[in-house]
Design a protein around this motif. Structure first.
Motif, short mmCIF file in Angstrom:
data_model
loop_
_atom_site.label_atom_id
_atom_site.label_comp_id
_atom_site.label_asym_id
_atom_site.label_seq_id
_atom_site.Cartn_x
_atom_site.Cartn_y
_atom_site.Cartn_z
N TYR B 65 0.83 -1.21 0.00
CA TYR B 65 0.00 0.00 0.00
C TYR B 65 0.86 1.26 0.00
CZ TYR B 65 -4.29 -2.57 0.59
OH TYR B 65 -5.36 -3.39 0.39
N LEU B 66 2.15 1.08 0.25
CA LEU B 66 3.02 2.25 0.21
C LEU B 66 4.12 2.03 -0.82
CD1 LEU B 66 3.30 4.99 1.38
CD2 LEU B 66 4.64 4.08 3.23
N MET C 37 -9.01 12.75 11.48
CA MET C 37 -8.90 11.33 11.11
C MET C 37 -7.50 11.19 10.54
SD MET C 37 -10.28 8.32 10.02
CE MET C 37 -9.03 7.16 9.54
N PRO C 38 -6.56 10.66 11.32
CA PRO C 38 -5.18 10.67 10.85
C PRO C 38 -4.93 9.56 9.83
CG PRO C 38 -5.31 9.75 13.05
CD PRO C 38 -6.70 10.00 12.62
N MET C 39 -4.79 9.94 8.57
CA MET C 39 -4.41 8.96 7.57
C MET C 39 -2.89 8.96 7.51
SD MET C 39 -6.90 7.41 6.11
CE MET C 39 -6.11 6.80 4.67
N GLY C 40 -2.27 8.38 8.50
CA GLY C 40 -0.81 8.37 8.54
C GLY C 40 -0.28 7.33 7.58
N LEU C 41 0.01 7.74 6.37
CA LEU C 41 0.38 6.76 5.36
C LEU C 41 1.88 6.54 5.33
CD1 LEU C 41 -1.91 8.09 2.55
CD2 LEU C 41 -2.37 6.24 4.11
N ALA C 42 2.65 7.59 5.54
CA ALA C 42 4.10 7.45 5.40
C ALA C 42 4.79 8.40 6.36
CB ALA C 42 4.51 7.69 3.96
N CYS C 43 5.92 8.92 5.90
CA CYS C 43 6.78 9.73 6.76
C CYS C 43 6.00 10.85 7.44
CB CYS C 43 7.92 10.34 5.97
SG CYS C 43 8.23 9.57 4.40
N CYS C 44 5.10 11.49 6.70
CA CYS C 44 4.37 12.61 7.27
C CYS C 44 3.60 12.19 8.50
CB CYS C 44 3.40 13.19 6.26
SG CYS C 44 4.22 14.04 4.93
N THR C 81 2.44 9.55 1.30
CA THR C 81 2.29 9.24 -0.11
C THR C 81 1.06 8.39 -0.33
OG1 THR C 81 4.67 9.03 -0.01
CG2 THR C 81 3.62 8.47 -2.08
N VAL C 82 0.22 8.83 -1.23
CA VAL C 82 -0.95 8.04 -1.57
C VAL C 82 -0.63 7.26 -2.84
CG1 VAL C 82 -3.40 8.09 -2.05
CG2 VAL C 82 -2.39 9.86 -0.63
N THR C 83 -0.50 5.98 -2.71
CA THR C 83 -0.25 5.18 -3.90
C THR C 83 -1.58 4.81 -4.54
OG1 THR C 83 -0.31 3.17 -2.60
CG2 THR C 83 1.82 4.20 -2.87
N TYR C 84 -1.50 4.30 -5.75
CA TYR C 84 -2.76 3.93 -6.39
C TYR C 84 -3.46 2.84 -5.61
CZ TYR C 84 -1.54 6.76 -10.41
OH TYR C 84 -1.24 7.82 -11.20
N ALA C 120 3.64 4.12 -9.42
CA ALA C 120 2.79 3.60 -8.36
C ALA C 120 2.08 4.69 -7.58
CB ALA C 120 3.63 2.76 -7.40
N VAL C 121 2.46 5.95 -7.81
CA VAL C 121 2.03 6.98 -6.87
C VAL C 121 1.00 7.90 -7.51
CG1 VAL C 121 2.80 8.91 -5.46
CG2 VAL C 121 4.21 6.88 -5.67
N LEU C 122 -0.07 8.13 -6.75
CA LEU C 122 -1.09 9.08 -7.16
C LEU C 122 -0.49 10.49 -7.06
CD1 LEU C 122 -4.19 9.25 -7.78
CD2 LEU C 122 -4.45 9.83 -5.39
N GLN C 123 -0.62 11.25 -8.12
CA GLN C 123 0.04 12.55 -8.13
C GLN C 123 -0.83 13.60 -7.46
OE1 GLN C 123 3.36 12.92 -9.30
NE2 GLN C 123 3.07 10.73 -9.06
N GLY C 124 -0.95 13.48 -6.17
CA GLY C 124 -1.73 14.45 -5.41
C GLY C 124 -3.08 13.88 -5.05
#
Lengths: 170, 415, 171, 108, 350
Positions: B65-66, C37-44, C81-84, C120-124
């Motif tokens: 997912y990442l 609602m913390p969408m803690g996806l990555a480093c941020c 980072t929001v991936t697809y 793989a990454v959604l651009q925004g």
């Protein structure tokens, strides 16, 4: 006080009826919830009869434990609602008729017995004498009942144990 | 006369729930989808759990997912350009990633032995500081997963102090990009070492406090002891590394087993667990932080002066004033910026002890300034592979404890 | 040249006044009770945690109540980072939130894809969600997160709530 | 309206009992049938409490005899529910149904 | 109006008075207390964690509950499409009401003017309380069932088992108290303790069991299985939003207040403060109010304990919790009953 009796008894019967046949839902949870209401209304009747201790115990045991157990099992088994189509028309009619007959007999018997004429309302409502009686005159039944509870507990544990080796033994 | 047709529009979640129902096992088992957004999965891990009551009978981790395509991105970048991407691998210890990445590139370039002493010391400080910082967060998150929320804030306060130090050192709190191939981006600021030693005194107090909150807390012990036991054999079979491996009683630390940089000079122990349960992994992290503090103290005492960069214009950017005055340096500058370091043809693997385990970089070079293929051996990815073996038989609350004790970072797992 | 001056009761003006007062009250509640609602996806996500921790303490704004259930939160902070692959989940969680809801895109990746211009990454995240506030940085410092929250608060303070819900019938 | 006496309570109890019986007869969900059984038990307790309340003082009986009976009924009912539900769960595990129409064979 | 009132029987007057008192008490005392215990929770947790806590909304953040509460009211009232609607709506109300009803039998003072400072002075007060408390499980179970979603379902299953189990320990733990007092009326319990013989000193084991069971009954950490945040996201209230969620949220605090009040009455002598000479029935209104103040002060002590414990301890696992309940507290409570019985037999026995 009379009005309270009529309110409580109507509610008891209404909720009791809804436990058995609810026109809106065949969901067992609905039945269970109406059973809770029936119990609560009945404990209201108990209060009118000055049986305070039993009223509290009724709520504590039935509403607080027994029906939660029902709900627990319903949720655990994830029971779907009964299918309406499979309702046996003829059988239902026959059963209802028989029960109505029984009800008729019971009610007329009660009415004809004139039990009310000989009865005197006593206002004994204390908890203390109840307890004393329980531990003096009724101590043997009390002990037997406690043994029964123990047996029931052991039985439940035995029944709900996952049968791991059953396949082989059968 | 027109007829209207009712169209049922259901919630997407309901649709998915309906779809899930199809995959539900018949009978008393239930499929629970944990993640990718779930408080216990530390980011975006997804677990598909099959449960009998509260007991898990089957677990399938679902990663990716990442997945950001780090390895692919590396193929289009010079070695120094890829450095910021390593920050975001194990984003709990960016400094250590930086160091280990450049060590790998230096191994490829064959300049490992040319590194100046001071550079090596500073890099060691970076690694160990990153280890303390990563373990602090790992512990805090583990405690939070078991329900002790305050410990998390407690350890994070110490992390903030590390951030302060890192900011003074690198200019950034978090994503540091501090190292360069053949050296460092800048020297230590003045007085930094004093602040570091002051911090070391404070952080040891914090370790003690954290231990009073957890180590002998009966509830914490009940939750972690004999939960999620990884046997020695399992740990080796699944290729675990780092504290998770050592928790199972395997005394393997890359710093000791294959000393890189200057780790052979320091006196430190490698703590090893006995049973391999969650508690052992927790205890190992605490002890490891104490060892890191020990190493840091030795670094502070021994650090020499001198240059911080390799004296080679083909590797490290020459100083600005020389670029402006000398022809040779100007050409070096130009070549480095446009082409990058010219690596020899060949392939290398360099693994080093990251806070999470052995972080390895496998670089395949066809020559030129960019790698042909760069593979990252992410410790979290390997550590997570044991989940489907480890989780069955545990309760759902144990899943949380186990995930917390494995202390993974999805950034490097999915890359 | 004559100047038009309106004298007397002007339902439009009165309505506006009432609306503004109601708006002010409603928006005051909303802006002061932003549950993230913390969408803690990555480093941020780590810096988002830092914003909640002792040194920066987002709780001063009443926003420390991180609800992981989307039904109970007001503002979704997409941190990372929001991936697809993740985008469907992010979108679904956003859909599960109840109105009124806001979105903060925290960091370069969530705002624009950032440094990950890859397959793989959604651009925004604004490609799938209506973002209210973008926070710059990779990752943004916790102060920036707080500032983003304050920006969102001042944005919420100007929302015309009453006008949308009680449209004046008589003009 | 005359005062509420014993027979009023008895009628309520009788009707409630019949409702419970009806449930046992017409419903096919074992759990609901079980709840109907509870209704019947409760009807009995109501009658007993009413008897106890309206009992004229007698030399060899106390006004609490009825209540004590009810106490025992509640206890037994609790035990019965526990065992019964355990049986239902065991049955469901074997058969995946609790519809009485599907439970026709004696052997599990 | 007065004619109509005097024409009523004393019982009916009692009922009407009680309802009136319940409403007044709930809306003027309990609900604000609930709201501010949320603030207290947030501020105390901030204190423990070296933070500041909400301080932007109103002076010292005191308007925070107003903002939160009204925000919830104004939020969209959402019911998931696949939820079982009736129960989904019913559950939050069921969760809130029992806690408030419990307070009806708690004597919070001795005498206020001519009125006894208790809403309904039942002679089976404690049984009533336990009966009502036992109903509070329905809110959670129904929420778990009605949400038709897996995390709430797990929360519902956990809580039904947990609450029934701990009710037993709780009930058994107070039996010795009433054996000593010899009455089930809560006012009698306070009368018994007037002399300074607080039952916390006479029955410390009972107090400890009751305290722990109270944590379990109110779903507070370390027993917050049904909503365990890191495991079940939000547990039984995961699918709830806006005001319905707020009712659960507040219901938890109301339940905390209710059990704290019970503990004050049962073990801390209610409104009495013997070493300050405040152990007689109040004669003046001021005195009565002071006693109410003492009661609330003791209650806040317990609330503080609840909050403090929540932020200090990790949480148990579900099976460990059941183990502790059944294998430690229930036997301990029974042993306590036996010991008390023997003691009573030796001292007062015939």
């Amino acid at each position: 006080m009379e009005i309270l009796f009529y309110i409580f008894s109507t509610l008891t019967l209404l909720c009791g009826a809804l436990v058995v046949f609810n026109p809106f839902s065949r969901n067992p949870v609905t039945s269970a919830m109406f059973l809770v209401l029936t119990i609560i209304c009945m404990s209201g009747l108990f209060v009118l009869l000055k049986a305070f201790f039993l009223a509290a115990v009724q709520i504590l045991v039935y509403a607080g434990a027994v029906i939660v157990l029902f709900l627990f099992v319903i949720m655990l088994l994830n029971i779907k609602e009964e299918e309406r189509q499979r309702f046996r028309k003829f059988g239902t009619f026959l059963g209802a008729a028989a029960v109505a007959g029984l009800a008729w007999i019971l009610v007329t018997t009660v009415m004809n017995s004139r039990a009310g004429e000989r009865s005197v309302a006593n206002n004994a409502g204390e908890t203390k004498p109840l307890g004393e009686l329980l531990f003096t005159n009724y101590v043997l039944p009390f002990e037997i009942v406690s043994l029964l509870l123990l047996v029931a507990m052991v039985g439940c544990i035995l029944l709900s144990k996952t049968p791991e080796t059953e396949e082989e033994t059968e | 006369m027109s007829t209207t047709q009712e169209i049922e529009i259901r919630d997407t979640a309901a649709k998915v729930a309906a779809a899930d129902e199809l995959t539900d096992v018949k009978g008393e088992k239930m499929v629970l989808n944990m993640g990718p957004s779930h408080p216990a999965t530390h980011g975006v891990l997804r677990l598909r759990l099959e449960m009998d009551g509260e007991i898990i009978t089957k677990a399938e981790p679902d990663v990716g997912y990442l997945h950001r395509g780090d390895e692919k991105i590396a193929e289009n970048m010079t070695y120094n350009q890829f450095l910021p991407y390593t920050d975001r691998l194990d984003y709990l210890a960016p400094l250590a990633n930086n160091v280990h990445y450049v060590l790998a590139v230096e191994k490829l370039l064959g300049i490992t032995d040319d590194l100046p002493e001071r550079c090596q010391y500073i890099r060691t400080i970076c690694c160990e500081l990153a280890r303390v910082s990563a373990h602090l967060l790992g512990l805090g998150a583990f405690a939070m997963d078991t329900g002790a929320f305050t410990v998390f804030l407690h350890t994070f306060t110490e992390r903030e102090k590390i951030y302060y130090l890192i900011e003074a050192l690198t200019g950034a709190r978090f994503t540091t990009s501090y190292t360069r191939v053949g050296g460092l981006s800048r020297d230590l600021p003045e007085g930094w070492l004093d602040e570091l030693s002051k911090f070391l005194d404070e952080v040891e107090i914090n370790f003690d406090e954290t231990e009073t909150l957890l180590t002998r807390n009966p509830i914490f012990l009940e939750r972690t002891q004999d939960v999620g036991i990884i046997t020695r054999e399992e740990a080796i079979d699944f290729g675990l590394s780092g504290p998770n491996l050592r928790g199972s009683g395997v005394e393997h630390d890359v710093r000791k087993a294959q000393p890189y940089m200057i780790y052979d000079r320091f006196d430190f122990d490698v703590p090893v667990g006995t049973t391999g349960d969650c508690y052992d992994r927790y205890a190992i992290r605490i002890l490891e932080m104490r060892e890191s503090v020990k190493i840091l103290r030795q670094c502070i005492a021994d650090i020499p002066g001198g240059p911080i960069n390799v004296d080679d214009g083909k590797i490290v950017l020459p100083p600005k004033e020389k670029v402006m005055t000398n022809m040779e340096e100007l050409i070096h500058q130009f070549m480095l910026v446009t082409q990058g370091q010219d690596a020899p043809v060949g392939e290398i693997y360099f693994g080093a002890e990251n806070p999470k385990g052995e972080l390895g970089f496998y670089i395949h070079s066809l020559g030129g300034g960019t790698p042909h293929r760069l593979k990252i051996r992410a410790p979290s990815f390997v550590n997570l592979s044991i989940l489907s073996q480890l989780l069955p038989g545990h309760m759902i609350a144990d899943v949380v404890a186990i995930l917390g004790s494995l202390d993974f970072v999805m950034g490097e797992c999915d890359r | 040249m004559t100047q038009k001056t309106e004298i007397g009761y002007n339902s439009k003006v009165e309505g506006e006044v009432i609306h503004t007062t109601v708006d002010a009250a409603v928006n005051w509640f909303r802006k002061n009770s932003m549950w993230p609602m913390p969408m803690g996806l990555a480093c941020c996500g780590i810096e988002l945690m830092a914003a909640g921790c002792s040194r920066f303490d987002i709780s001063r704004f009443g926003s420390e109540v991180m609800r992981f259930s989307p039904r109970q939160s007001d503002v979704m902070i997409v941190a990372g980072t929001v991936t697809y692959k993740m985008a469907t989940a992010v979108k679904r969680i956003y859909d599960q939130m109840v109105e009124p809801k806001w979105v903060i895109a925290m960091g370069a990746c969530a705002s624009s894809g950032g440094m990950y211009r890859s397959y793989a990454v959604l651009q925004g995240v604004d490609q799938i969600l209506p973002v209210d506030v973008y926070i710059a940085g990779c990752p943004p410092r916790p102060e920036a997160v707080l500032e983003g929250l304050m920006k969102l608060q001042s944005k919420v303070a100007k929302e015309p709530w009453a006008k949308q819900h009680f449209k004046p019938t008589a003009q | 309206m005359t005062g509420v006496g014993l027979e009023h309570y008895l009628v309520v109890s009788a009707v409630l009992f019949c409702l419970g019986l009806l449930g046992v007869v017409i419903r096919r969900n074992l759990i609901v049938m079980y709840m109907s059984l509870e209704l019947m038990l409760n009807a009995a307790t109501l009658a007993l409490v009413a008897f106890s309340h309206f009992q004229p003082p007698t030399p060899n009986g106390s006004p609490f005899d009825g209540q004590i009976m009810v106490f025992f009924i509640i206890t037994v009912a609790a035990a019965e529910v526990a065992v019964g539900l355990a049986l239902i769960v065991a049955l469901y595990r074997k058969r995946q149904t609790i519809d009485v129409a599907d439970l026709t064979s004696m052997k599990l | 109006m007065t004619d109509w009132f005097t024409s009523l029987t004393p019982n009916e007057q009692f009922a009407i008075f009680s309802l009136l008192k319940i409403m007044i008490a709930v809306f003027t005392v309990v609900l604000p207390m609930v709201a501010y215990s949320v603030v207290a929770e947030r501020r105390i947790s901030a204190l423990i964690q070296d933070r500041i806590g909400p301080n932007r909304v109103g002076p010292f953040g005191l308007l925070q509950p107003a903002a939160d509460g009204l925000k919830f009211i104004l939020k969209e009232d959402f019911t998931p499409a696949y939820a079982r609607k009736v129960y989904f709506w019913l559950a939050p109300a069921v969760a809130m009401v029992p806690a408030l009803l419990t307070l009806a039998v708690i004597p919070f003072g001795s005498q206020l003017g001519s009125q006894k400072a208790v809403i309904a002075d039942l002679n089976v007060g404690i049984l009533f309380t336990f009966g009502i408390v036992s109903l509070s499980v329905y809110g959670i179970v129904l929420a778990g069932y009605a949400s038709n979603s897996k995390y709430p379902f797990l929360g519902g299953i956990r809580s039904s088992a947990q609450m029934i189990s701990y009710e037993i320990a709780m009930g058994l733990s107070v039996v010795p108290v009433f054996m000593l007092v010899g009455d089930l009326n809560l006012s009698a319990v306070i009368d018994y303790q007037k002399s300074g013989a607080w039952l916390i000193l006479k029955q410390p084991i009972a107090f400890v069991i009751f305290l722990v069971a109270a944590f379990a009954e109110t779903n507070r950490l370390p027993f917050d299985m049904p909503e365990a945040e890191s495991e079940l996201v939000g547990g039984y209230h995961t699918e709830y939003s806006s005001m319905k969620f707020a009712l659960f949220f507040l219901g938890e605090y109301a339940a905390m207040i209710a059990v704290s009040a019970m503990m004050v009455v049962l073990f801390l002598g209610g409104w009495t403060l013997p070493f300050a000479g405040l152990n007689e029935t109040a004669t003046s209104l001021g005195m009565g109010l002071l006693q109410v103040g003492i009661f609330i002060g003791k209650l806040l002590l317990f609330m503080g304990l609840f909050i403090w414990v929540r932020w200090m301890l990790p949480r148990f696992r579900y099976d460990q919790l059941m183990d502790i309940g059944w294998k430690r507290f229930v036997p301990l409570a029974i042993a306590n009953i036996v010991v008390t019985a023997i003691y009573l037999y030796l001292t007062h026995g015939k």
